[in-house]
Scaffold this motif. Sequence first.
Motif, PDB file in Angstrom:
ATOM      1  N   GLN A  96      22.364 -12.442  -3.031  1.00  0.00           N
ATOM      2  CA  GLN A  96      23.741 -12.007  -3.230  1.00  0.00           C
ATOM      3  C   GLN A  96      23.960 -10.739  -3.268  1.00  0.00           C
ATOM      4  OE1 GLN A  96      26.327 -14.300  -2.832  1.00  0.00           O
ATOM      5  NE2 GLN A  96      24.561 -15.765  -2.080  1.00  0.00           N
ATOM      6  N   LEU A  97      23.077  -9.868  -3.357  1.00  0.00           N
ATOM      7  CA  LEU A  97      23.037  -8.376  -3.791  1.00  0.00           C
ATOM      8  C   LEU A  97      23.738  -7.496  -2.482  1.00  0.00           C
ATOM      9  CD1 LEU A  97      22.725  -6.086  -6.114  1.00  0.00           C
ATOM     10  CD2 LEU A  97      20.467  -5.813  -4.989  1.00  0.00           C
ATOM     11  N   TRP A  98      23.473  -7.678  -1.458  1.00  0.00           N
ATOM     12  CA  TRP A  98      24.205  -6.984  -0.304  1.00  0.00           C
ATOM     13  C   TRP A  98      25.654  -7.081  -0.344  1.00  0.00           C
ATOM     14  CZ3 TRP A  98      23.195  -2.920   2.609  1.00  0.00           C
ATOM     15  CH2 TRP A  98      23.773  -2.692   3.576  1.00  0.00           C
ATOM     16  N   LYS A  99      26.013  -8.367  -0.331  1.00  0.00           N
ATOM     17  CA  LYS A  99      27.335  -9.006  -0.198  1.00  0.00           C
ATOM     18  C   LYS A  99      28.077  -8.470  -1.633  1.00  0.00           C
ATOM     19  CE  LYS A  99      30.451 -12.885  -0.293  1.00  0.00           C
ATOM     20  NZ  LYS A  99      30.671 -14.298  -0.125  1.00  0.00           N
ATOM     21  N   ARG A 100      27.471  -8.083  -2.428  1.00  0.00           N
ATOM     22  CA  ARG A 100      28.090  -7.918  -3.854  1.00  0.00           C
ATOM     23  C   ARG A 100      28.502  -6.360  -3.775  1.00  0.00           C
ATOM     24  NH1 ARG A 100      31.283  -7.823  -8.060  1.00  0.00           N
ATOM     25  NH2 ARG A 100      30.285  -7.646 -10.188  1.00  0.00           N
ATOM     26  N   LEU A 101      27.210  -5.628  -3.361  1.00  0.00           N
ATOM     27  CA  LEU A 101      27.531  -4.053  -3.119  1.00  0.00           C
ATOM     28  C   LEU A 101      28.388  -3.816  -2.031  1.00  0.00           C
ATOM     29  CD1 LEU A 101      23.724  -3.292  -3.711  1.00  0.00           C
ATOM     30  CD2 LEU A 101      25.763  -2.966  -5.303  1.00  0.00           C
ATOM     31  N   THR A 102      28.488  -4.344  -0.957  1.00  0.00           N
ATOM     32  CA  THR A 102      29.346  -4.014   0.271  1.00  0.00           C
ATOM     33  C   THR A 102      30.911  -4.543   0.097  1.00  0.00           C
ATOM     34  OG1 THR A 102      28.232  -5.787   1.496  1.00  0.00           O
ATOM     35  CG2 THR A 102      27.317  -3.510   1.440  1.00  0.00           C
ATOM     36  N   ALA A 103      30.833  -5.886   0.077  1.00  0.00           N
ATOM     37  CA  ALA A 103      32.288  -6.509   0.500  1.00  0.00           C
ATOM     38  C   ALA A 103      32.905  -6.597  -0.705  1.00  0.00           C
ATOM     39  CB  ALA A 103      31.943  -7.953   0.774  1.00  0.00           C
ATOM     40  N   GLU A 104      32.350  -6.593  -2.047  1.00  0.00           N
ATOM     41  CA  GLU A 104      33.185  -6.584  -3.452  1.00  0.00           C
ATOM     42  C   GLU A 104      33.258  -5.066  -3.986  1.00  0.00           C
ATOM     43  OE1 GLU A 104      31.753  -9.491  -6.142  1.00  0.00           O
ATOM     44  OE2 GLU A 104      31.328 -10.803  -4.618  1.00  0.00           O
ATOM     45  N   LEU A 105      32.114  -4.372  -3.971  1.00  0.00           N
ATOM     46  CA  LEU A 105      32.094  -2.946  -4.567  1.00  0.00           C
ATOM     47  C   LEU A 105      32.515  -1.746  -3.552  1.00  0.00           C
ATOM     48  CD1 LEU A 105      29.230  -3.281  -7.069  1.00  0.00           C
ATOM     49  CD2 LEU A 105      31.629  -3.525  -7.528  1.00  0.00           C
ATOM     50  N   GLY A 106      32.238  -2.122  -2.280  1.00  0.00           N
ATOM     51  CA  GLY A 106      32.582  -1.132  -1.235  1.00  0.00           C
ATOM     52  C   GLY A 106      31.874  -0.016  -1.286  1.00  0.00           C
ATOM     53  N   LEU A 107      30.375  -0.089  -1.720  1.00  0.00           N
ATOM     54  CA  LEU A 107      29.750   1.018  -1.838  1.00  0.00           C
ATOM     55  C   LEU A 107      28.719   1.649  -0.535  1.00  0.00           C
ATOM     56  CD1 LEU A 107      27.885   0.263  -5.243  1.00  0.00           C
ATOM     57  CD2 LEU A 107      30.064   1.709  -4.878  1.00  0.00           C
ATOM     58  N   ALA A 108      28.843   0.849   0.460  1.00  0.00           N
ATOM     59  CA  ALA A 108      28.282   1.274   1.764  1.00  0.00           C
ATOM     60  C   ALA A 108      28.708   2.404   2.454  1.00  0.00           C
ATOM     61  CB  ALA A 108      28.294   0.174   2.814  1.00  0.00           C
ATOM     62  N   GLY A 109      29.862   2.821   1.979  1.00  0.00           N
ATOM     63  CA  GLY A 109      30.696   3.955   2.517  1.00  0.00           C
ATOM     64  C   GLY A 109      31.111   4.804   1.399  1.00  0.00           C
TER      65      GLY A 109
END
Length: 362
Positions: free
Chosen positions: A27-40
């Motif tokens: 679940q880590l990728w979804k949590r970091l991107t979709a929820e925390l928006g850290l990819a950008g």
Amino acid sequence: MDVTFSTEQRDLQQVLRDVLAREDDAQLWKRLTAELGLAGISVPEEVGGAGGSTIELGIVVGELGRVLAPVPFLQTMVAGTVLARSAAGRDTGLLPDLADGRLVGGLASPGTTPPVAARTDEGLRIDGVLDHVVDGPRLDVVLTPVTVDGTAVLAAVRRDADRAETTTLPTLDQSRPLARIALHGAQATEVGDAADVARAHDLLLAAVAVESAAAARSCLDMTVEHLKVRVQFGAPIGSFQALQHRCADLAVLVEAATSTAWYALWAVGSDDEPRGGSVTAPLAKVYAAQAFRRVAGEMIQLHGGIGFTWEHPAHRYFKRATSTGLLFGGRSWARGLVSERAGLGLWATGPRDRSSDRASSR
């Protein structure tokens, strides 16, 4: 250069540590991107990012490196940052999807020979092989330098494009897969010029240096904690002077690697140091990777028998450290690049006398 984190940056670091302490890998990728928006995190807000600097990027990369998180975050964040800084890259339409994690992007290793491309009415057609692409099996978009009419440009190619063939490679570090991507006239988009190529590589190398320094510190912290609780001859082994000296030496090494890595990342992202990052980034990557490998090796030794077991995480850090030293351009390549950019003329970027490698490793 301000060497302290702001309150907001410390909060970001703590949020990441809390998430990484409780989230499973699935679940880590979804949590970091979709929820925390850290990819950008370091992509400007006007193109879908969070508007942070390379320092915020480094915080995220460092925290993920500290626990060896098996997600393609380093690659995606670097790719998004590179495209956001390139005038041509902003026009591709890739940035919003990279910034929110819908697309996974990355850079081909800078040590590889650039493929050859030809301009067509539809963009670029690339012929060549991208070898040892980090997180290659996971990438949707690969940024790679290519040579067009003798000039270096940065191109973006979809991994699932026609005439692009991906082969997953065996690797020592299972948390960081590698791939060979063969391009046989694959369609690509030009997203930057020669300056963007150099900037992309510098940012990647500096980010890897920060990741390596953070992982080395994690190894040292785990080792010190073990020495505090492991008892021999009626006393914690951390009270033995010989082991204290070894840990002190490692602490000095980790601090030096951390300072070098963060300076390189700051220099790459700073307008005040337009050329500083070109020399410090490859230098920092080599130094931090070497420090990481030494600390990871000492971690195994100082943990005793348990350090050699599969159940203990020490072997994972040693594998990451060993592979990192070879990726993104090895030690000889990076030293040659530093020499060339600094105008020293001491090393060529090709094969060298092996005796110099042996001497430098002592």
